[in-house]
Design a protein around this motif. Structure first.
Motif, PDB file in Angstrom:
ATOM      1  N   SER A 197       0.813  -1.035   0.209  1.00 59.34           N
ATOM      2  CA  SER A 197       0.091  -0.108   0.122  1.00 59.34           C
ATOM      3  C   SER A 197       0.698   1.501   0.361  1.00 59.34           C
ATOM      4  O   SER A 197       0.684   2.434  -0.834  1.00 59.34           O
ATOM      5  CB  SER A 197      -1.111  -0.021   1.551  1.00 59.34           C
ATOM      6  OG  SER A 197      -0.124   0.021   2.269  1.00 59.34           O
ATOM      7  N   ALA A 198       2.177   0.636   0.478  1.00 56.54           N
ATOM      8  CA  ALA A 198       2.876   1.858   0.214  1.00 56.54           C
ATOM      9  C   ALA A 198       3.386   2.765  -0.941  1.00 56.54           C
ATOM     10  O   ALA A 198       3.292   3.876  -1.564  1.00 56.54           O
ATOM     11  CB  ALA A 198       4.248   2.167   1.049  1.00 56.54           C
ATOM     12  N   SER A 199       4.124   1.314  -1.668  1.00 55.04           N
ATOM     13  CA  SER A 199       3.709   1.503  -3.025  1.00 55.04           C
ATOM     14  C   SER A 199       2.652   2.165  -4.218  1.00 55.04           C
ATOM     15  O   SER A 199       2.998   3.473  -4.799  1.00 55.04           O
ATOM     16  CB  SER A 199       5.068   0.399  -3.652  1.00 55.04           C
ATOM     17  OG  SER A 199       5.167   0.228  -4.547  1.00 55.04           O
ATOM     18  N   ALA A 200       1.850   1.613  -3.670  1.00 53.66           N
ATOM     19  CA  ALA A 200       0.823   1.841  -4.529  1.00 53.66           C
ATOM     20  C   ALA A 200       0.262   3.481  -4.405  1.00 53.66           C
ATOM     21  O   ALA A 200      -0.317   3.850  -4.972  1.00 53.66           O
ATOM     22  CB  ALA A 200      -0.510   0.972  -5.065  1.00 53.66           C
ATOM     23  N   GLY A 201       0.211   3.340  -3.105  1.00 52.91           N
ATOM     24  CA  GLY A 201      -0.348   4.948  -2.971  1.00 52.91           C
ATOM     25  C   GLY A 201       0.554   5.795  -2.665  1.00 52.91           C
ATOM     26  O   GLY A 201       0.559   6.994  -2.992  1.00 52.91           O
ATOM     27  N   ALA A 202       1.799   5.751  -2.617  1.00 52.74           N
ATOM     28  CA  ALA A 202       2.742   7.123  -3.997  1.00 52.74           C
ATOM     29  C   ALA A 202       2.902   7.157  -5.051  1.00 52.74           C
ATOM     30  O   ALA A 202       2.622   7.599  -4.948  1.00 52.74           O
ATOM     31  CB  ALA A 202       3.831   6.360  -2.938  1.00 52.74           C
ATOM     32  N   ASP A 203       2.442   6.286  -5.495  1.00 51.71           N
ATOM     33  CA  ASP A 203       2.302   6.057  -6.978  1.00 51.71           C
ATOM     34  C   ASP A 203       0.981   6.725  -7.007  1.00 51.71           C
ATOM     35  O   ASP A 203       1.421   7.922  -7.900  1.00 51.71           O
ATOM     36  CB  ASP A 203       2.228   4.662  -7.736  1.00 51.71           C
ATOM     37  CG  ASP A 203       2.432   4.805  -9.495  1.00 51.71           C
ATOM     38  OD1 ASP A 203       3.266   5.047  -9.828  1.00 51.71           O
ATOM     39  OD2 ASP A 203       1.422   4.425  -9.815  1.00 51.71           O
ATOM     40  N   TRP A 204      -0.211   6.224  -6.430  1.00 52.68           N
ATOM     41  CA  TRP A 204      -1.421   7.390  -7.250  1.00 52.68           C
ATOM     42  C   TRP A 204      -1.219   8.723  -6.987  1.00 52.68           C
ATOM     43  O   TRP A 204      -1.852   9.808  -7.378  1.00 52.68           O
ATOM     44  CB  TRP A 204      -2.344   6.762  -6.025  1.00 52.68           C
ATOM     45  CG  TRP A 204      -3.812   6.878  -6.062  1.00 52.68           C
ATOM     46  CD1 TRP A 204      -4.831   6.299  -6.983  1.00 52.68           C
ATOM     47  CD2 TRP A 204      -4.344   8.114  -6.021  1.00 52.68           C
ATOM     48  NE1 TRP A 204      -6.387   7.404  -6.763  1.00 52.68           N
ATOM     49  CE2 TRP A 204      -5.837   8.735  -6.058  1.00 52.68           C
ATOM     50  CE3 TRP A 204      -4.434   9.216  -4.783  1.00 52.68           C
ATOM     51  CZ2 TRP A 204      -6.302   8.884  -5.776  1.00 52.68           C
ATOM     52  CZ3 TRP A 204      -5.019   9.731  -4.679  1.00 52.68           C
ATOM     53  CH2 TRP A 204      -6.182   9.999  -4.829  1.00 52.68           C
ATOM     54  N   MET A 205      -0.148   9.163  -5.689  1.00 58.18           N
ATOM     55  CA  MET A 205      -0.378  10.332  -5.082  1.00 58.18           C
ATOM     56  C   MET A 205       0.320  11.040  -6.232  1.00 58.18           C
ATOM     57  O   MET A 205      -0.172  12.294  -6.700  1.00 58.18           O
ATOM     58  CB  MET A 205      -0.065  10.394  -3.733  1.00 58.18           C
ATOM     59  CG  MET A 205      -0.115   9.943  -3.335  1.00 58.18           C
ATOM     60  SD  MET A 205      -1.691  10.609  -2.598  1.00 58.18           S
ATOM     61  CE  MET A 205      -0.779  12.526  -1.040  1.00 58.18           C
ATOM     62  N   ARG A 206       1.757  10.687  -6.995  1.00 56.42           N
ATOM     63  CA  ARG A 206       2.215  11.132  -7.597  1.00 56.42           C
ATOM     64  C   ARG A 206       1.964  10.955  -9.266  1.00 56.42           C
ATOM     65  O   ARG A 206       2.224  12.051  -9.601  1.00 56.42           O
ATOM     66  CB  ARG A 206       3.530   9.917  -7.833  1.00 56.42           C
ATOM     67  CG  ARG A 206       5.197  10.599  -8.977  1.00 56.42           C
ATOM     68  CD  ARG A 206       5.888   9.481  -9.560  1.00 56.42           C
ATOM     69  NE  ARG A 206       5.334   7.889  -9.576  1.00 56.42           N
ATOM     70  CZ  ARG A 206       5.011   8.313 -10.748  1.00 56.42           C
ATOM     71  NH1 ARG A 206       4.715   8.696 -12.162  1.00 56.42           N
ATOM     72  NH2 ARG A 206       4.039   7.049 -11.428  1.00 56.42           N
ATOM     73  N   ARG A 207       0.796  10.579  -9.293  1.00 56.81           N
ATOM     74  CA  ARG A 207       0.770  10.399 -10.766  1.00 56.81           C
ATOM     75  C   ARG A 207      -1.033  11.399 -10.632  1.00 56.81           C
ATOM     76  O   ARG A 207      -0.694  12.144 -12.087  1.00 56.81           O
ATOM     77  CB  ARG A 207      -0.539   9.010 -11.062  1.00 56.81           C
ATOM     78  CG  ARG A 207       1.246   8.348 -11.836  1.00 56.81           C
ATOM     79  CD  ARG A 207      -0.218   6.817 -11.958  1.00 56.81           C
ATOM     80  NE  ARG A 207      -0.267   6.000 -11.141  1.00 56.81           N
ATOM     81  CZ  ARG A 207      -1.559   6.408 -10.979  1.00 56.81           C
ATOM     82  NH1 ARG A 207      -2.303   6.927 -11.263  1.00 56.81           N
ATOM     83  NH2 ARG A 207      -2.163   4.596  -9.834  1.00 56.81           N
ATOM     84  N   ARG A 208      -0.446  11.784  -9.327  1.00 59.70           N
ATOM     85  CA  ARG A 208      -1.679  13.407  -9.332  1.00 59.70           C
ATOM     86  C   ARG A 208      -0.940  14.481  -9.252  1.00 59.70           C
ATOM     87  O   ARG A 208      -1.678  15.730  -8.466  1.00 59.70           O
ATOM     88  CB  ARG A 208      -2.868  13.326  -9.198  1.00 59.70           C
ATOM     89  CG  ARG A 208      -4.220  11.920  -8.729  1.00 59.70           C
ATOM     90  CD  ARG A 208      -4.645  10.992  -7.811  1.00 59.70           C
ATOM     91  NE  ARG A 208      -6.010  10.558  -8.540  1.00 59.70           N
ATOM     92  CZ  ARG A 208      -5.521   9.358  -9.347  1.00 59.70           C
ATOM     93  NH1 ARG A 208      -4.211   8.994  -9.020  1.00 59.70           N
ATOM     94  NH2 ARG A 208      -6.064   8.262  -9.947  1.00 59.70           N
ATOM     95  N   SER A 209       0.217  14.210  -9.032  1.00 55.05           N
ATOM     96  CA  SER A 209       0.885  15.540  -8.535  1.00 55.05           C
ATOM     97  C   SER A 209       0.766  15.967  -7.458  1.00 55.05           C
ATOM     98  O   SER A 209       0.776  17.470  -7.102  1.00 55.05           O
ATOM     99  CB  SER A 209       0.598  16.759  -9.493  1.00 55.05           C
ATOM    100  OG  SER A 209       1.253  15.709 -10.956  1.00 55.05           O
ATOM    101  N   LEU A 210       0.565  15.151  -6.493  1.00 56.41           N
ATOM    102  CA  LEU A 210      -0.043  15.927  -5.132  1.00 56.41           C
ATOM    103  C   LEU A 210       1.083  16.003  -4.573  1.00 56.41           C
ATOM    104  O   LEU A 210       1.491  14.947  -4.739  1.00 56.41           O
ATOM    105  CB  LEU A 210      -1.374  14.603  -4.171  1.00 56.41           C
ATOM    106  CG  LEU A 210      -1.921  14.939  -5.427  1.00 56.41           C
ATOM    107  CD1 LEU A 210      -3.223  13.864  -4.865  1.00 56.41           C
ATOM    108  CD2 LEU A 210      -3.222  15.973  -5.291  1.00 56.41           C
ATOM    109  N   PRO A 211       1.890  16.951  -3.928  1.00 59.29           N
ATOM    110  CA  PRO A 211       3.198  16.726  -2.826  1.00 59.29           C
ATOM    111  C   PRO A 211       2.974  15.923  -1.827  1.00 59.29           C
ATOM    112  O   PRO A 211       2.950  16.168  -0.391  1.00 59.29           O
ATOM    113  CB  PRO A 211       3.268  17.976  -1.993  1.00 59.29           C
ATOM    114  CG  PRO A 211       1.309  18.349  -2.483  1.00 59.29           C
ATOM    115  CD  PRO A 211       1.022  18.590  -3.347  1.00 59.29           C
TER     116      PRO A 211
END
Length: 387
Positions: free
Chosen positions: A320-334
């Motif tokens: 969930s750390a990897s998937a969540g970080a990727d989800w945030m990154r793809r939406r350009s969330l800091p």
């Protein structure tokens, strides 16, 4: 108080407290009596104290005048209900935060609302006044559609009637919300989100609030989505926040199925109120996980991006750390850091560290005032007019 059962009498909080022997100034068990016409036969508990739920904490009890069974309930409508059978929630949280034990026959003042909780219930406001459920201890009446098989069935309640004012209009929590105005020049704001429920969001927010207070800042805290309950509210208070708000202060019993425009109005309004209260930094919590409908819509909106300087993502494991970080990154969330229950396990931290380059902060690291000060200093110079 007149003993005539047909006479309308609604005691004010002051009168109720002064006539209740064991009451404290913040007691939420008050004597509230309603006319019995147009309702089902009176229960034995009618002459006892009604238990007023946390969701009704802003309601002016002196404005309550009667009951009706002639209307279809809406989210936020106040309802007087009788406890039929205690199950998942055997207690109800009162307006002062105390958990009062429920007994069959008790009469409770709660509000209708929708609920989305992946580890408990999904429930909706019914289209009738037939028996339904107490789906949250904070005082939410609803009808369960789905239940996690790890929890008991919901506590069953029988609505006696929707509560009306002196004009015969059904009383709704929206009438008691604070005036929502966006911030003029908002302070640095951080939001805690999660990969799911029970990922450690509230604990993360608590530690962040505590550290910012220790670093010398005036801290405002708000939970902008969720289901009516004082659990997180009181935890933010205990962590030292100078002002604590939630969606209930905006006149909502819950935020499940609330439209995005209204969610944004709540978020901007609560941050604006914290700014006007003198907050130098704001900590927000957004309920559930990032895949939940209202949460995802908020995070993906440009208006929310303009309201938050950085995010903390609470996660449960390395995947969930990897998937969540990727989800945030793809939406350009800091994304500032990963945290949550993952940090209880050193091996899980090691796995997550190899899967993502995002910093991982344990609770002890989040509690460090130096970390809090560095976060503040990074964002303090950013130009941020009202969102």
């Amino acid at each position: 108080m007149n003993s005539d059962p047909s006479e309308l009498t609604v005691a004010t909080v002051h009168d109720a407290l002064s006539s209740t022997k064991d009451a404290t100034p913040s007691s939420a068990v008050v004597s509230v009596r309603f006319p019995r016409q147009r309702t089902s036969p009176p229960s034995p508990a009618r002459s006892n104290a009604s238990k007023v739920a946390f969701t009704c904490r802003h309601v002016d009890l002196s404005s309550l005048r009667g009951l009706t069974t002639a209307c279809v309930p809406r989210a936020g409508d106040l309802v007087l209900a009788e406890v039929v059978r205690r199950r998942q929630h055997p207690r109800i949280e009162l307006t002062d935060g105390r958990k009062a034990t429920l007994f069959p026959g008790d009469e409770i003042l709660v509000a209708y609302g929708n609920r989305y909780a992946s580890d408990q219930f999904e429930s909706l406001v019914p289209e009738d006044l037939d028996p339904c459920h107490l789906v949250a201890s904070g005082g939410v009446a609803s009808r369960v559609r789905h239940r996690h098989n790890g929890v008991r069935p919901a506590t069953k309640i029988r609505p006696i009637g929707l509560v009306t004012d002196s004009s015969g209009v059904v009383v709704n929590l929206s009438s008691f919300g604070i005036e929502l105005e966006p911030p003029v020049r908002r302070p640095p704001s951080f939001a805690v989100v999660g990969s799911s429920m029970n990922a450690g969001k509230t604990r993360t927010a608590m530690q962040l609030i505590w550290a910012l207070k220790k670093a010398g800042f005036r801290v405002g805290a708000a939970k902008i989505t969720g289901t009516g309950s004082g659990g997180d509210y009181w935890k933010f208070v205990d962590s030292g926040a100078d002002r604590v708000l939630d969606f209930g202060d905006a006149g909502h019993v819950s935020t499940y199925l609330v439209e995005l425009d209204e969610l944004l109005r709540i978020a901007r309004g609560l941050v604006g109120e914290l700014e006007r209260s003198g907050a130098e930094v704001v900590v927000l919590e957004i309920a559930d996980g990032v895949f939940q409908g209202e949460t995802a819509a908020l995070l993906e909106s440009p208006e929310m991006r303009a309201l938050v300087d950085g995010y903390f993502l609470a996660v449960t494991d390395s995947l969930s750390a990897s998937a969540g970080a990727d989800w945030m990154r793809r939406r350009s969330l800091p994304l500032l850091a990963l945290c949550g229950t993952l940090t209880r396990a050193p091996l899980a931290i090691r796995e997550a560290s190899t899967a993502t380059e995002v910093p991982i902060l344990s609770l002890s690291e989040l509690s460090c005032p130096n970390v809090a000060s560095s976060l503040f200093s990074v964002t303090a110079s950013v130009e941020r007019p009202g969102a």
